[in-house]
Design a protein around this motif. Structure first.
Motif, PDB file in Angstrom:
ATOM      1  N   SER A   1      92.827  65.264  35.678  1.00  0.00           N
ATOM      2  CA  SER A   1      91.890  65.849  34.717  1.00  0.00           C
ATOM      3  C   SER A   1      92.433  67.164  34.185  1.00  0.00           C
TER       4      SER A   1
ATOM      5  N   THR B   1      88.325  70.901  36.167  1.00  0.00           N
ATOM      6  CA  THR B   1      87.473  70.549  37.292  1.00  0.00           C
ATOM      7  C   THR B   1      86.260  71.458  37.278  1.00  0.00           C
TER       8      THR B   1
ATOM      9  N   GLY C   1      85.915  65.811  37.320  1.00  0.00           N
ATOM     10  CA  GLY C   1      87.176  66.057  36.650  1.00  0.00           C
ATOM     11  C   GLY C   1      87.100  65.516  35.229  1.00  0.00           C
ATOM     12  N   TYR C   2      87.260  66.385  34.243  1.00  0.00           N
ATOM     13  CA  TYR C   2      87.027  66.038  32.834  1.00  0.00           C
ATOM     14  C   TYR C   2      88.343  65.981  32.062  1.00  0.00           C
ATOM     15  N   SER C   3      88.465  64.974  31.193  1.00  0.00           N
ATOM     16  CA  SER C   3      89.667  64.782  30.389  1.00  0.00           C
ATOM     17  C   SER C   3      89.450  65.283  28.965  1.00  0.00           C
TER      18      SER C   3
ATOM     19  N   PRO D   1      84.579  62.105  31.677  1.00  0.00           N
ATOM     20  CA  PRO D   1      85.013  62.370  33.051  1.00  0.00           C
ATOM     21  C   PRO D   1      85.893  61.232  33.552  1.00  0.00           C
ATOM     22  N   VAL D   2      86.955  61.571  34.253  1.00  0.00           N
ATOM     23  CA  VAL D   2      87.799  60.541  34.851  1.00  0.00           C
ATOM     24  C   VAL D   2      87.439  60.310  36.312  1.00  0.00           C
TER      25      VAL D   2
END
Length: 253
Positions: free
Chosen positions: A36, A39, A48-50, A56-57
């Motif tokens: 990501s 966090t 955890g963000y993309s 979010p992944v």
């Protein structure tokens, strides 16, 4: 809280644990799965963000027997996260008339022991596009995602508490909605009971009304890690990590 110690005794070193879990000490005890751009730590979950996919992944959270049936009113106020730059954030307009639900990574119904914690599940950093017939197990839908969320809450009641890592995978041929929000091709859930410990994992295609097919989605954590490139138990001793991650827990199901 005492039961969690059973799961954590095999952490590689105290310094590693502190470094990896510093931002989210109660929701990232097994380490940061990676993959990501950002966090984020909330009271009830870590995520955890993309930036690339605007979803979010992964997310990680505990469900405990003592709070699973403490149900405040659903807050239902979707908001953009203030820590995400505007160009990387999804928003209401991305989902409007798209035909997709704003699916929760960390479920609202599992994190509703307080109004504040529940509201934090409505950040767009916790949302990914899901077909209604995957997200919902109600109102005529038989969604595998919604069904598993209910099942996991039942497991928490039976086992005192469970640790959950959920997320999404953007595979080949993934579509886009709105301003660059990617529609996942697959989702996953990893559930860990500190007692034992026991693990069960699911690799879920983006398919509607497949509630009764979930047994065919059982897989190993190793398999999910190979497909996503994430590492879910980086702070465990290698021997225990390898043992837990290789299991396909059909007997638990």
């Amino acid at each position: 809280m005492l039961v969690r110690v059973v799961l954590l005794v095999a952490l590689a070193t105290a310094s590693m644990a502190a470094a990896a879990s510093e931002s989210c000490p109660t929701n990232m005890e097994l380490g940061n799965p990676g993959g990501s751009d950002l966090t984020l730590c909330h009271d009830g979950y870590a995520v955890g963000y993309s930036y690339q996919h605007k979803i979010p992944v992964w997310c990680a959270y505990w469900i405990e027997r003592e709070t699973v049936d403490v149900n405040v009113e659903r807050q239902d106020r979707f908001v953009e996260h203030p820590q995400v730059p505007k160009q990387y954030s999804s928003s209401r307009s991305d989902y409007s008339k798209s035909g997709y639900d704003r699916g929760h990574c960390a479920p609202s119904a599992s994190i509703d022991y307080s109004a504040e914690a529940n509201q934090e599940t409505f950040f767009y950093t916790n949302m990914f596009p899901q077909k209604p017939g995957l997200n919902r197990d109600m109102f005529g839908h038989k969604g595998a995602w919604g069904y598993l969320e209910n099942e996991i809450r039942d497991w928490a009641r039976e086992r005192d508490q469970v640790y959950v890592i959920s997320g999404a995978h953007v595979g080949e041929g993934a579509q886009t909605i709105g301003d660059g929000v990617r529609v996942p091709t697959h989702f996953y859930k990893v559930v860990i009971s500190p007692i034992g410990p026991e693990v069960i994992a699911f690799w879920i295609p983006h398919k509607e009304n497949a509630k009764y097919e979930v047994v065919s989605y059982l897989t190993s954590i190793d398999d999910i890690e190979r497909k996503t490139g994430l590492d879910f138990m980086s702070l465990l001793e290698d021997s225990q990590e390898n043992d837990l991650e290789s299991q396909i827990a059909d007997k638990l199901w």
